[in-house]
Design a protein around this motif. Structure first.
Motif, PDB file in Angstrom:
ATOM      1  N   UNK A   1       0.827  -1.211   0.000  1.00 25.34           N
ATOM      2  CA  UNK A   1       0.000   0.000   0.000  1.00 25.34           C
ATOM      3  C   UNK A   1       0.861   1.261   0.000  1.00 25.34           C
ATOM      4  N   UNK A   2       0.396   2.251  -0.758  1.00 31.33           N
ATOM      5  CA  UNK A   2       1.141   3.514  -0.885  1.00 31.33           C
ATOM      6  C   UNK A   2       0.589   4.518   0.120  1.00 31.33           C
ATOM      7  N   UNK A   3       1.462   5.078   0.914  1.00 25.08           N
ATOM      8  CA  UNK A   3       1.000   5.985   1.967  1.00 25.08           C
ATOM      9  C   UNK A   3       0.189   7.160   1.404  1.00 25.08           C
ATOM     10  N   UNK A   4       0.555   7.666   0.241  1.00 27.49           N
ATOM     11  CA  UNK A   4      -0.184   8.799  -0.337  1.00 27.49           C
ATOM     12  C   UNK A   4      -1.643   8.427  -0.618  1.00 27.49           C
ATOM     13  N   UNK A   5      -1.876   7.173  -1.006  1.00 34.89           N
ATOM     14  CA  UNK A   5      -3.251   6.729  -1.254  1.00 34.89           C
ATOM     15  C   UNK A   5      -4.027   6.649   0.055  1.00 34.89           C
ATOM     16  N   UNK A   6      -3.341   6.227   1.109  1.00 40.01           N
ATOM     17  CA  UNK A   6      -3.985   6.140   2.423  1.00 40.01           C
ATOM     18  C   UNK A   6      -4.388   7.538   2.877  1.00 40.01           C
ATOM     19  N   UNK A   7      -3.512   8.509   2.639  1.00 41.49           N
ATOM     20  CA  UNK A   7      -3.817   9.901   2.985  1.00 41.49           C
ATOM     21  C   UNK A   7      -4.958  10.420   2.109  1.00 41.49           C
ATOM     22  N   UNK A   8      -4.856  10.196   0.808  1.00 39.86           N
ATOM     23  CA  UNK A   8      -5.839  10.774  -0.109  1.00 39.86           C
ATOM     24  C   UNK A   8      -7.223  10.165   0.063  1.00 39.86           C
ATOM     25  N   UNK A   9      -7.280   8.878   0.398  1.00 40.98           N
ATOM     26  CA  UNK A   9      -8.579   8.219   0.570  1.00 40.98           C
ATOM     27  C   UNK A   9      -8.992   8.145   2.028  1.00 40.98           C
ATOM     28  N   UNK A  10      -8.146   8.664   2.915  1.00 45.01           N
ATOM     29  CA  UNK A  10      -8.346   8.497   4.361  1.00 45.01           C
ATOM     30  C   UNK A  10      -8.631   7.028   4.684  1.00 45.01           C
ATOM     31  N   UNK A  11      -7.909   6.139   4.035  1.00 44.46           N
ATOM     32  CA  UNK A  11      -8.136   4.703   4.275  1.00 44.46           C
ATOM     33  C   UNK A  11      -7.301   4.259   5.473  1.00 44.46           C
ATOM     34  N   UNK A  12      -7.686   4.815   6.633  1.00 39.57           N
ATOM     35  CA  UNK A  12      -6.923   4.555   7.864  1.00 39.57           C
ATOM     36  C   UNK A  12      -7.010   3.092   8.291  1.00 39.57           C
TER      37      UNK A  12
ATOM     38  N   UNK B   1      -9.169  14.141   9.179  1.00 45.41           N
ATOM     39  CA  UNK B   1     -10.066  13.371   8.308  1.00 45.41           C
ATOM     40  C   UNK B   1     -10.455  12.038   8.955  1.00 45.41           C
ATOM     41  N   UNK B   2      -9.486  11.402   9.596  1.00 39.89           N
ATOM     42  CA  UNK B   2      -9.759  10.121  10.252  1.00 39.89           C
ATOM     43  C   UNK B   2     -10.812  10.324  11.343  1.00 39.89           C
ATOM     44  N   UNK B   3     -10.634  11.347  12.149  1.00 36.85           N
ATOM     45  CA  UNK B   3     -11.575  11.614  13.249  1.00 36.85           C
ATOM     46  C   UNK B   3     -12.965  11.942  12.694  1.00 36.85           C
ATOM     47  N   UNK B   4     -13.004  12.658  11.582  1.00 38.56           N
ATOM     48  CA  UNK B   4     -14.289  13.021  10.970  1.00 38.56           C
ATOM     49  C   UNK B   4     -15.019  11.772  10.465  1.00 38.56           C
TER      50      UNK B   4
ATOM     51  N   UNK C   1     -23.032   0.605   2.598  1.00 38.81           N
ATOM     52  CA  UNK C   1     -22.399   1.731   3.303  1.00 38.81           C
ATOM     53  C   UNK C   1     -20.893   1.594   3.108  1.00 38.81           C
ATOM     54  N   UNK C   2     -20.285   2.660   2.619  1.00 35.38           N
ATOM     55  CA  UNK C   2     -18.831   2.699   2.482  1.00 35.38           C
ATOM     56  C   UNK C   2     -18.279   3.852   3.314  1.00 35.38           C
ATOM     57  N   UNK C   3     -17.033   3.717   3.745  1.00 35.82           N
ATOM     58  CA  UNK C   3     -16.433   4.797   4.549  1.00 35.82           C
ATOM     59  C   UNK C   3     -15.119   5.282   3.930  1.00 35.82           C
ATOM     60  N   UNK C   4     -14.843   4.819   2.704  1.00 31.62           N
ATOM     61  CA  UNK C   4     -13.650   5.244   1.974  1.00 31.62           C
ATOM     62  C   UNK C   4     -14.101   5.810   0.640  1.00 31.62           C
ATOM     63  N   UNK C   5     -13.732   6.997   0.232  1.00 23.99           N
ATOM     64  CA  UNK C   5     -12.852   7.962   0.915  1.00 23.99           C
ATOM     65  C   UNK C   5     -13.588   8.789   1.954  1.00 23.99           C
ATOM     66  N   UNK C   6     -14.946   8.671   1.992  1.00 23.05           N
ATOM     67  CA  UNK C   6     -15.698   9.288   3.081  1.00 23.05           C
ATOM     68  C   UNK C   6     -16.951   8.437   3.289  1.00 23.05           C
ATOM     69  N   UNK C   7     -17.714   8.732   4.294  1.00 22.54           N
ATOM     70  CA  UNK C   7     -18.876   7.903   4.607  1.00 22.54           C
ATOM     71  C   UNK C   7     -19.980   8.211   3.600  1.00 22.54           C
TER      72      UNK C   7
END
Ligand code: SAH
Ligand code: TMP
Ligand code: ZN
Length: 400
Positions: free
Chosen positions: A193-204, A284-287, A391-397
């Motif tokens: 996994x690429x960290x930039x994708x995790x940031x961009x999609x907030x895929x925590x 973003x993660x908290x949101x 229901x999906x939560x990536x990149x947002x709910x």
């Protein structure tokens, strides 16, 4: 405070998920009652020197190495095709000389090496768990294992690893092994996994015990040089929510492709691991936690039935960080027989077979296997036809 597993400098924490169980530690209903579940601090930081993003705390290999249930890379059609194409790519490029030799670290069910084997090319897997149909060295990859394999087989033209190198905290032992085994003009290719994708999609939810490192071009570039190699190529991959395939060669052996410089420039321009990017990510993660809990609570209050879909390792981070239990998600359906009848780690949500889903479709399904969304939704047409929604939560709910 912890020290970088690459360069030993200080790792600065930027997010703390709290104390989490192991993502693969499913419990019997009896075990859940006795309250002795192992937990560790799931927190992530960035090295102040080499910028490698990594977990703050390492789970001992004895505890984490055994998932205790079978994982099969080739269960997914998309991934099976991906690994077959990968093998064909190597056969056409790196393995086209006389008597080539390919090895793979963490081959799982052998899906990539089967194609190499069928082409009549020498191959060997380093895989501590059982594999059928491909030659396997049943051991963890490290310098000693690599030396042994080289003595018996000669140097490797390709050392390949998918979704494995990021799992190994002692990355120095991996590079030492590569140094032992790799042919002078060989390549060490790994994809994670690429960290930039995790940031961009907030895929925590990519952050859990088994994913120790979150690679970037910059950190892998440093890592390569630190151990006498060179980052020769990078390629972005669409699988598993966005990955990068890194190609390392011995220093001075290959001219790096323009893609390397482009990736480094792109990361520098956006200050990928800088404080602004990281604080936006954590906000973003908290949101997402707030949004997801709000949605699940209001649907539940309206009398809607919600079922979890796929008890993935990623779902452990989501359920435990967000505080989602059986009150909001009464069960998760999953195809893995050994997870069925068990409770999910930490959140203690019962796992039931897929028939529990299809026999009585809920109003909503919370998709924890979002990286397989297309494949899952195609397979579950009946759910949507019955009026069900995802229901999906990536990149947002969001609801689809
Ligand atoms: N490559 C597959 C499997 C990834 S899961 C895919 O991408 O789908 C990681 C695999 O690596 C598991 O099968 C695990 O048993 C293996 N593994 C973990 N640490 C390893 C090590 N140090 N050496 C060799 N294999 C390892
Ligand atoms: P992992 O992503 O943590 O490896 O786990 C994948 C889990 O998801 C595994 O237990 C199987 C399950 N799964 C389903 O139940 N149905 C599906 O359609 C998919 C793609 C996965
Ligand atoms: Zn470092």
């Amino acid at each position: 405070m912890s020290n970088c597993r690459v360069c030993s400098a200080t790792v600065r924490k930027f997010f703390d998920f709290g104390r989490h169980p192991l993502s693969s530690a499913f419990l019997t209903p009896g075990e859940a009652d006795d309250d002795r579940e192992f937990r560790f601090r799931l927190a992530i930081g960035v090295c102040a020197s080499c910028t490698m993003v990594q977990l703050m705390e390492e789970v001992p290999r004895e505890l984490s190495a055994h998932r205790g249930y079978p994982y099969h890379s080739s269960n997914s059609t998309v991934m099976r095709k991906h690994f077959q194409a990968t093998a064909e790519g190597f056969l056409a490029t790196e393995l086209d000389g006389p008597d080539p030799f390919m090895t793979e670290i963490g081959c799982n069910d052998g899906v990539t090496l089967q194609t190499v084997r069928d082409a009549g090319v020498r191959h060997l897997a380093f895989e501590p768990t059982g594999v059928d149909g491909v030659r396997t060295h049943h051991a963890f990859f490290d310098a000693a294992a690599a030396r042994e394999v080289r003595a018996a087989n000669g140097p490797a033209d390709v050392i390949y690893a998918a979704n494995t190198i990021c799992d190994i905290p002692d990355i120095g032992s991996v590079l030492a092994g590569v140094d032992e085994l790799l042919a002078d003009d060989g390549v060490f290719v790994f994809e994670d996994p690429y960290f930039a994708e995790i940031v961009d999609r907030t895929s925590f939810d990519q952050i859990y015990d088994e994913h120790f490192f979150f690679f970037t071009g910059r950190a892998v570039h440093f890592l390569a040089e630190h151990f006498g190699f060179e980052l020769a190529d990078v390629e972005r991959l669409p699988v598993h929510g966005g990955q990068i395939r890194y190609t390392l060669a011995r220093a001075g052996r290959r001219r790096p492709t323009p893609a390397v410089e482009e990736l480094l420039a792109e990361e520098a321009a956006r200050d990928l691991t800088g404080p602004t990017t990281l604080s936006r990510f954590t906000a973003d993660v908290a949101r997402i936690r707030t949004d997801l809990l709000d949605l699940l609570r209001s649907l539940t209050a309206d009398g809607k039935r919600i079922v979890g879909y796929a008890a993935t390792a990623k779902s452990s981070t989501v359920t435990n960080y967000c505080g989602i239990g059986p009150d909001l998600v009464p069960f998760i359906c999953d195809t893995t027989p050994s997870k069925q009848g068990m409770l999910t780690p930490g959140a203690h949500i019962p796992v039931r077979p897929p028939e529990a889903f299809s026999a009585d479709y809920p109003d909503y399904a919370l998709l924890f296997a979002w990286n397989h969304a297309e494949e899952v939704m195609a397979k579950e047409q009946g759910f949507r036809e019955a009026g069900g929604k995802w229901i999906l939560y990536v990149p947002d709910v969001h609801i689809v």
